[in-house]
Design a protein around this motif. Structure first.
Motif, PDB file in Angstrom:
ATOM      1  N   THR A 186      12.349   4.227 -15.051  1.00 47.34           N
ATOM      2  CA  THR A 186      12.732   2.817 -14.147  1.00 47.34           C
ATOM      3  C   THR A 186      11.641   2.252 -13.917  1.00 47.34           C
ATOM      4  OG1 THR A 186      11.795   4.282 -12.317  1.00 47.34           O
ATOM      5  CG2 THR A 186      14.467   4.374 -12.861  1.00 47.34           C
ATOM      6  N   THR A 187      11.853   0.681 -13.329  1.00 43.32           N
ATOM      7  CA  THR A 187      10.805  -0.161 -13.143  1.00 43.32           C
ATOM      8  C   THR A 187       9.952   0.530 -11.821  1.00 43.32           C
ATOM      9  OG1 THR A 187      11.880  -1.803 -14.219  1.00 43.32           O
ATOM     10  CG2 THR A 187      10.055  -2.303 -12.343  1.00 43.32           C
ATOM     11  N   LEU A 188       8.766   0.453 -11.923  1.00 43.33           N
ATOM     12  CA  LEU A 188       7.855   1.145 -10.514  1.00 43.33           C
ATOM     13  C   LEU A 188       7.566  -0.149  -9.730  1.00 43.33           C
ATOM     14  CD1 LEU A 188       5.286   3.480 -12.168  1.00 43.33           C
ATOM     15  CD2 LEU A 188       7.236   4.046 -11.107  1.00 43.33           C
ATOM     16  N   ASN A 189       8.208  -0.077  -8.528  1.00 41.59           N
ATOM     17  CA  ASN A 189       7.810  -1.064  -7.587  1.00 41.59           C
ATOM     18  C   ASN A 189       6.493  -0.838  -6.812  1.00 41.59           C
ATOM     19  OD1 ASN A 189      10.153  -2.785  -7.656  1.00 41.59           O
ATOM     20  ND2 ASN A 189      11.127  -1.009  -7.076  1.00 41.59           N
ATOM     21  N   GLN A 214       5.398 -10.530 -10.117  1.00 36.18           N
ATOM     22  CA  GLN A 214       5.535 -10.632 -11.552  1.00 36.18           C
ATOM     23  C   GLN A 214       5.810  -9.004 -12.206  1.00 36.18           C
ATOM     24  OE1 GLN A 214       5.774 -13.939 -12.220  1.00 36.18           O
ATOM     25  NE2 GLN A 214       4.142 -13.930 -14.014  1.00 36.18           N
ATOM     26  N   ARG A 215       6.187  -9.282 -13.317  1.00 34.58           N
ATOM     27  CA  ARG A 215       6.627  -7.598 -13.928  1.00 34.58           C
ATOM     28  C   ARG A 215       5.468  -7.619 -15.213  1.00 34.58           C
ATOM     29  NH1 ARG A 215      11.534  -5.621 -13.417  1.00 34.58           N
ATOM     30  NH2 ARG A 215      13.033  -6.795 -12.016  1.00 34.58           N
ATOM     31  N   TYR A 216       5.169  -6.423 -15.149  1.00 35.70           N
ATOM     32  CA  TYR A 216       4.006  -5.923 -16.041  1.00 35.70           C
ATOM     33  C   TYR A 216       4.507  -4.700 -16.731  1.00 35.70           C
ATOM     34  CZ  TYR A 216       1.090  -9.176 -13.601  1.00 35.70           C
ATOM     35  OH  TYR A 216       0.738 -10.305 -12.974  1.00 35.70           O
ATOM     36  N   LEU A 217       3.808  -4.684 -18.284  1.00 32.13           N
ATOM     37  CA  LEU A 217       3.900  -3.205 -18.930  1.00 32.13           C
ATOM     38  C   LEU A 217       2.721  -2.828 -18.695  1.00 32.13           C
ATOM     39  CD1 LEU A 217       6.204  -2.754 -21.665  1.00 32.13           C
ATOM     40  CD2 LEU A 217       3.835  -2.211 -22.046  1.00 32.13           C
ATOM     41  N   LEU A 276       6.605  -3.575 -11.175  1.00 33.34           N
ATOM     42  CA  LEU A 276       6.980  -4.834 -10.628  1.00 33.34           C
ATOM     43  C   LEU A 276       6.146  -4.898  -9.441  1.00 33.34           C
ATOM     44  CD1 LEU A 276       8.856  -7.447  -9.994  1.00 33.34           C
ATOM     45  CD2 LEU A 276      10.277  -6.053  -8.822  1.00 33.34           C
ATOM     46  N   ILE A 277       5.311  -5.962  -9.276  1.00 35.64           N
ATOM     47  CA  ILE A 277       4.531  -6.027  -8.128  1.00 35.64           C
ATOM     48  C   ILE A 277       5.088  -6.829  -7.117  1.00 35.64           C
ATOM     49  CG2 ILE A 277       2.273  -6.821  -7.417  1.00 35.64           C
ATOM     50  CD1 ILE A 277       2.147  -4.978  -9.798  1.00 35.64           C
ATOM     51  N   GLY A 278       5.303  -5.804  -6.050  1.00 34.18           N
ATOM     52  CA  GLY A 278       6.030  -6.119  -4.624  1.00 34.18           C
ATOM     53  C   GLY A 278       5.203  -6.418  -3.546  1.00 34.18           C
ATOM     54  N   GLN A 319       1.262  -4.894  -3.291  1.00 33.41           N
ATOM     55  CA  GLN A 319      -0.073  -5.201  -3.300  1.00 33.41           C
ATOM     56  C   GLN A 319      -0.900  -4.482  -2.257  1.00 33.41           C
ATOM     57  OE1 GLN A 319      -0.273  -9.542  -2.893  1.00 33.41           O
ATOM     58  NE2 GLN A 319      -0.658  -9.672  -4.874  1.00 33.41           N
ATOM     59  N   GLY A 320      -2.079  -4.021  -2.630  1.00 31.13           N
ATOM     60  CA  GLY A 320      -2.708  -3.241  -1.551  1.00 31.13           C
ATOM     61  C   GLY A 320      -2.755  -1.639  -1.626  1.00 31.13           C
ATOM     62  N   GLN A 321      -1.717  -1.458  -2.497  1.00 34.26           N
ATOM     63  CA  GLN A 321      -1.174   0.129  -2.702  1.00 34.26           C
ATOM     64  C   GLN A 321      -2.098   0.603  -4.035  1.00 34.26           C
ATOM     65  OE1 GLN A 321       2.752   0.543  -3.583  1.00 34.26           O
ATOM     66  NE2 GLN A 321       2.560   2.705  -4.242  1.00 34.26           N
ATOM     67  N   VAL A 322      -2.477   2.075  -3.859  1.00 36.61           N
ATOM     68  CA  VAL A 322      -3.173   2.512  -5.022  1.00 36.61           C
ATOM     69  C   VAL A 322      -2.260   3.160  -5.935  1.00 36.61           C
ATOM     70  CG1 VAL A 322      -4.593   4.476  -5.874  1.00 36.61           C
ATOM     71  CG2 VAL A 322      -5.057   3.066  -3.745  1.00 36.61           C
ATOM     72  N   LEU A 323      -1.982   2.508  -7.221  1.00 36.93           N
ATOM     73  CA  LEU A 323      -1.106   2.957  -8.230  1.00 36.93           C
ATOM     74  C   LEU A 323      -1.694   4.202  -8.904  1.00 36.93           C
ATOM     75  CD1 LEU A 323       1.259   2.472  -9.882  1.00 36.93           C
ATOM     76  CD2 LEU A 323      -0.287   0.998 -11.508  1.00 36.93           C
ATOM     77  N   ASN A 324      -1.177   5.484  -8.675  1.00 33.46           N
ATOM     78  CA  ASN A 324      -1.404   6.779  -9.027  1.00 33.46           C
ATOM     79  C   ASN A 324      -0.599   7.230 -10.139  1.00 33.46           C
ATOM     80  OD1 ASN A 324      -2.435   9.369  -9.390  1.00 33.46           O
ATOM     81  ND2 ASN A 324      -2.538   9.545  -7.275  1.00 33.46           N
ATOM     82  N   LEU A 325      -0.897   7.422 -11.333  1.00 34.94           N
ATOM     83  CA  LEU A 325      -0.088   8.026 -12.381  1.00 34.94           C
ATOM     84  C   LEU A 325      -0.814   9.154 -12.967  1.00 34.94           C
ATOM     85  CD1 LEU A 325       1.385   4.613 -13.613  1.00 34.94           C
ATOM     86  CD2 LEU A 325       2.635   6.247 -12.181  1.00 34.94           C
ATOM     87  N   LYS A 326      -0.162   9.998 -13.518  1.00 32.73           N
ATOM     88  CA  LYS A 326      -0.759  11.011 -14.304  1.00 32.73           C
ATOM     89  C   LYS A 326       0.443  11.771 -15.003  1.00 32.73           C
ATOM     90  CE  LYS A 326      -3.826  15.196 -14.282  1.00 32.73           C
ATOM     91  NZ  LYS A 326      -4.235  16.043 -13.497  1.00 32.73           N
ATOM     92  N   PRO A 327       0.608  11.230 -16.190  1.00 33.44           N
ATOM     93  CA  PRO A 327       2.074  11.814 -17.035  1.00 33.44           C
ATOM     94  C   PRO A 327       1.437  12.995 -17.634  1.00 33.44           C
ATOM     95  CG  PRO A 327       0.649  10.106 -18.511  1.00 33.44           C
ATOM     96  CD  PRO A 327      -0.002  10.243 -17.015  1.00 33.44           C
ATOM     97  N   THR A 328       2.593  13.838 -18.052  1.00 39.01           N
ATOM     98  CA  THR A 328       2.329  15.319 -18.574  1.00 39.01           C
ATOM     99  C   THR A 328       1.964  14.988 -20.239  1.00 39.01           C
ATOM    100  OG1 THR A 328       4.196  15.679 -17.330  1.00 39.01           O
ATOM    101  CG2 THR A 328       3.524  17.151 -19.196  1.00 39.01           C
ATOM    102  N   LEU A 329       1.009  15.804 -20.532  1.00 33.34           N
ATOM    103  CA  LEU A 329       0.153  15.560 -21.577  1.00 33.34           C
ATOM    104  C   LEU A 329       0.352  16.977 -22.625  1.00 33.34           C
ATOM    105  CD1 LEU A 329      -2.893  13.497 -22.442  1.00 33.34           C
ATOM    106  CD2 LEU A 329      -2.545  15.932 -23.246  1.00 33.34           C
TER     107      LEU A 329
END
Lengths: 229, 511
Positions: free
Chosen positions: B47-50, B115-118, B139-141, B53-63
């Motif tokens: 899905t699109t991640l909303n 804006q939308r980003y990949l 999507l930067i909200g 601004q000011g939020q810490v984007l924390n991602l750790k995919p399964t590897l």
């Protein structure tokens, strides 16, 4: 005998079929490109009188458009003054670059006009006309020239009755000078935006109120009290 | 002849066998080495991640790795590029991390609000050069999209706080993102619909009025856009903003749009008209009254609708005016008298009292005005902004008010659901019922807390009931109380209280 007939028929059919293999000439536009003046109005009556004294030159933009195809190289347009002009090229005005750029279908030709002392008491005119050249034919016959009038004399704007009278009433030089001063608008020969007329009419009324309170009624050259409806 | 045929058959058979022998599958593994294959997966990629601004984007995919764990052989790179429909795809990718786990504070470049980003994770096996990819859509909200905006006065300087729909509160929003100080904050003005004034891109507008001029702020980021003076074709000589709002010809939320812009500055009217025509639309010059002068002093309230683009009240001539929307003559923005047929219960052109408060009533397009007469008595005048040729009357009611303390109210707000006006005096909020002309309910805060602001909201996110917000000030701290309003207008007791504010001077619901 029969075999001969068949052979003949076969040969004829083959020739007909082979004839269709010839490359058909496509119906493509191959005329020389034409050029015409794209402006909605065919003239400009320019006066420096509506601009502050510090303004000594200005630019009139004349839009041109072509009929035909864009080219891969820049193409020169011949746009020259007609005979009988009272405006002197290089003194009262100068024609800028007249080029249709590569891959473009239109261009704006700048005509630079200069504030000269003689314009205080005389009006000079020039008609610029398009001429055929190696790159361009002439376009629509009624859109091949553009008239320019240059002066430094305060004159009634050509759009006054059609546009400005609804906001400011009857024209007078005194009223017009006052409007130039308080609204700051210099181009009175172009159609205004609604937001501009809102502000201009409000500003004019307020300024006239202040003037009348300070100096009494403003009287124009006809002896009439200046009013805005 | 037979001999020749046999020979030919023999050659063909031999050739066929040679060809067929090439079909044998070679199972040799000679010179082949099994490579480590890296697998990446994350359900968040579906899905699109909303991201706010000011939020810490924390991602750790399964590897996962096909061979033994070779984490030390892997290189990680998180990159992002603009993936909006308007993007030209020639914008450079921005590398935002080189770690396996992404922890990135989204704040400014390379991310733009809306804006939308990949976002792409690239994992490279250093020993083989093989790369694996995983893409996220972002999507930067704006986390300040919905909630209550609170304008505070902190020793003369303005600041903003925000109360989110989950009742979390963030303070210091203005000072966090603006360098210009807001001196003497007075009022918040937010438009509920987009304004196309061509001063900037079409969108909702946020104005903050203050003693030394209001400013326009970006509705999303709350960063200052323009000075007050810039909003005018010619700035007023005295800057004292009181109202900066837009009326709408329609009250239907689906059709609302900016009709006439109304600024009341130093008691004078300035108007602005938008509507699809070209050119920059700014506020105009001071409007003249029907006598053709500026000897008037408007109360800081404005209404308007389809029949009358804007209605204002002059506390000098003690009468209402309607504002001309657009016409060459009389000039647009002029203050004009109402037709005589508009008045029955009271004369819109000759009220004879001072307006002290005005707000929406419980019926759309109707308004309650609280007036003070020469004998210091309070009157309620009710009128509407719509008329027809067959029903030109807009006055609805004139009544001597039985509302103790209303003349000295410190804050007030009209209910748009029930026939009530909530008003504050000292530490008390009173509910005045316009239909029965009595105060039907009061609520008292601790004695030290003075009511400084009140706002009524018919609809708010996260609440099925109407809500009343009351702000108090005890001399050192501002508090904000939520009251859940019953369907007959009852306040009861507050349901939430929020602390830590400066002196709250105004509240506005942002959505």
């Amino acid at each position: 005998m029969k075999l001969l007939k068949y052979k003949g028929l076969f040969l004829f059919a083959s020739l007909v079929i082979l004839a269709s293999c010839g490359k058909d000439k496509q119906l493509m536009f191959s005329e020389l490109t034409s050029v015409y003046v794209e402006a909605y109005v065919d003239s400009t009556e320019y006066t420096f009188a509506t601009s502050p004294i510090t303004v000594v030159n200005d630019t009139i933009d004349i839009p041109l458009r072509i009929i035909g195809t864009a080219a891969t190289t820049d193409r020169e347009v011949t746009f020259v003054p007609k005979g009988g002009a009272t405006a002197k090229e290089g003194y009262h005005y100068k024609i800028g670059k007249t080029v249709i750029k590569a891959n473009e279908f239109s261009a704006t030709v700048p005509v630079y006009v200069y504030r000269k002392p003689g314009l205080k008491d005389s009006v000079v005119r020039v008609v610029l006309e398009l001429k055929k050249n190696a790159d361009f034919n002439l376009g629509f016959s009624d859109r091949l020239d553009y008239k320019i009038t240059i002066s430094d004399i305060l004159s009634k704007p050509t759009l006054w009755d059609a546009v400005w009278s609804a906001y400011f009433g009857t024209y007078s030089v005194v009223k017009f000078r006052f409007l130039l001063q308080v609204t700051g608008r210099t181009n009175w020969n172009s159609y205004p935006f609604p937001a501009d007329t809102r502000f201009m009419s409000q500003r004019a009324k307020n300024a006239l109120l202040e003037y009348n309170q300070a100096h009494g009624d403003m009287i124009d050259e006809f002896g009439q009290v200046v009013v805005f409806p | 002849m037979k001999m020749i045929n046999k020979k030919i058959s023999g050659v063909l058979l031999l050739t066929g066998m040679v060809f067929l022998s090439s079909c044998y599958k070679d199972k040799s593994t000679l010179a082949l080495t099994e490579l480590n294959k890296v697998g990446l997966s994350d359900p968040k990629t579906l899905t699109t991640l909303n991201v706010f601004q000011g939020q810490v984007l924390n991602l750790k995919p399964t590897l996962s790795q096909s061979l033994s764990d070779k984490m030390d052989q892997l290189e990680f790179e998180w990159s992002a590029y603009d993936n909006s429909t308007t993007s030209s795809y020639v914008v450079p990718e921005a590398i935002i991390s080189k770690e396996y786990e992404l922890k990135y504070l989204v704040n400014g470049d390379p991310f733009t609000l809306g804006q939308r980003y990949l976002l792409r994770l690239t994992v490279k096996d250093k020993s083989t050069g093989l790369k694996s990819f995983l893409n996220y859509n972002l999507l930067i909200g704006n986390r300040y999209g919905t909630g209550w905006l609170v304008l505070e006065d902190k020793a003369g300087k303005g600041d903003l706080s925000f109360v989110f729909t989950d009742n979390a509160v963030e303070h210091g929003i203005y000072s966090d993102r603006n360098t210009t100080q807001l001196i003497g904050p007075k009022k918040l003005e937010l438009t509920p619909f987009a304004i196309t004034d061509d001063i900037s891109a079409s969108g909702k507008r946020l104005y903050i009025l203050a003693d030394n001029g209001s400013q326009e702020y970006n509705y999303l980021t709350m960063v200052k856009k323009f000075d007050y003076a810039f909003e005018f074709f010619s700035a007023p000589s005295i800057i004292k903003p009181q109202v900066m709002t837009w009326t709408s010809p329609s009250t239907n939320s689906a059709n609302r749009s900016g009709g006439l812009g109304v600024v009341i500055n130093n008691g004078k009217m300035h108007s602005n008209l938008i509507g699809g025509f070209p050119g920059i639309k700014k506020w105009g010059d001071v409007a003249l009254n029907p006598e053709g002068n500026t000897n008037y002093n408007l109360a800081p309230f404005a209404t308007g609708g389809n029949s009358y683009p804007a209605i204002v009240y002059d506390n000098t001539a003690k009468r209402f005016y309607n504002v001309r929307g657009y016409s060459p003559t009389p000039i647009a923005g002029s203050l004009e008298a109402f037709p005589s047929a508009a008045s029955t219960e009271f004369d819109m052109n000759n009220v004879g009292m001072t307006m002290i408060f005005q707000d929406s009533a419980d019926v759309v397009k109707e308004f309650n005005a609280v007036m003070k007469d020469g004998n210091n008595q309070a009157y309620l005048l009710r009128y509407k902004t719509e008329k027809t040729d067959l029903a030109p009357r807009i006055t609805l009611k004139k009544e001597l008010m039985n509302a103790p303390g209303i003349l000295n109210y410190t804050a007030a707000s009209g209910s748009t659901s029930t026939p009530h006006i909530y008003y504050g005096n000292a530490n008390t909020v009173s509910r005045y019922e316009t239909s029965s002309n009595v105060v039907v309910e009061t609520y008292s805060f601790p004695a030290a807390e003075q009511v400084t602001s009140i706002k009524y909201a018919k609809y708010t996110a996260g609440s099925t009931s109407a809500r009343l917000l009351v702000a108090t000030w005890n001399g050192t701290e501002g508090k904000l109380y939520y009251f859940t309003i019953t369907n007959v207008g009852g306040m009861g007791s507050y349901t939430n209280v929020f602390n830590g504010f400066g002196k709250i001077v105004d509240l506005a619901y942002k959505y």
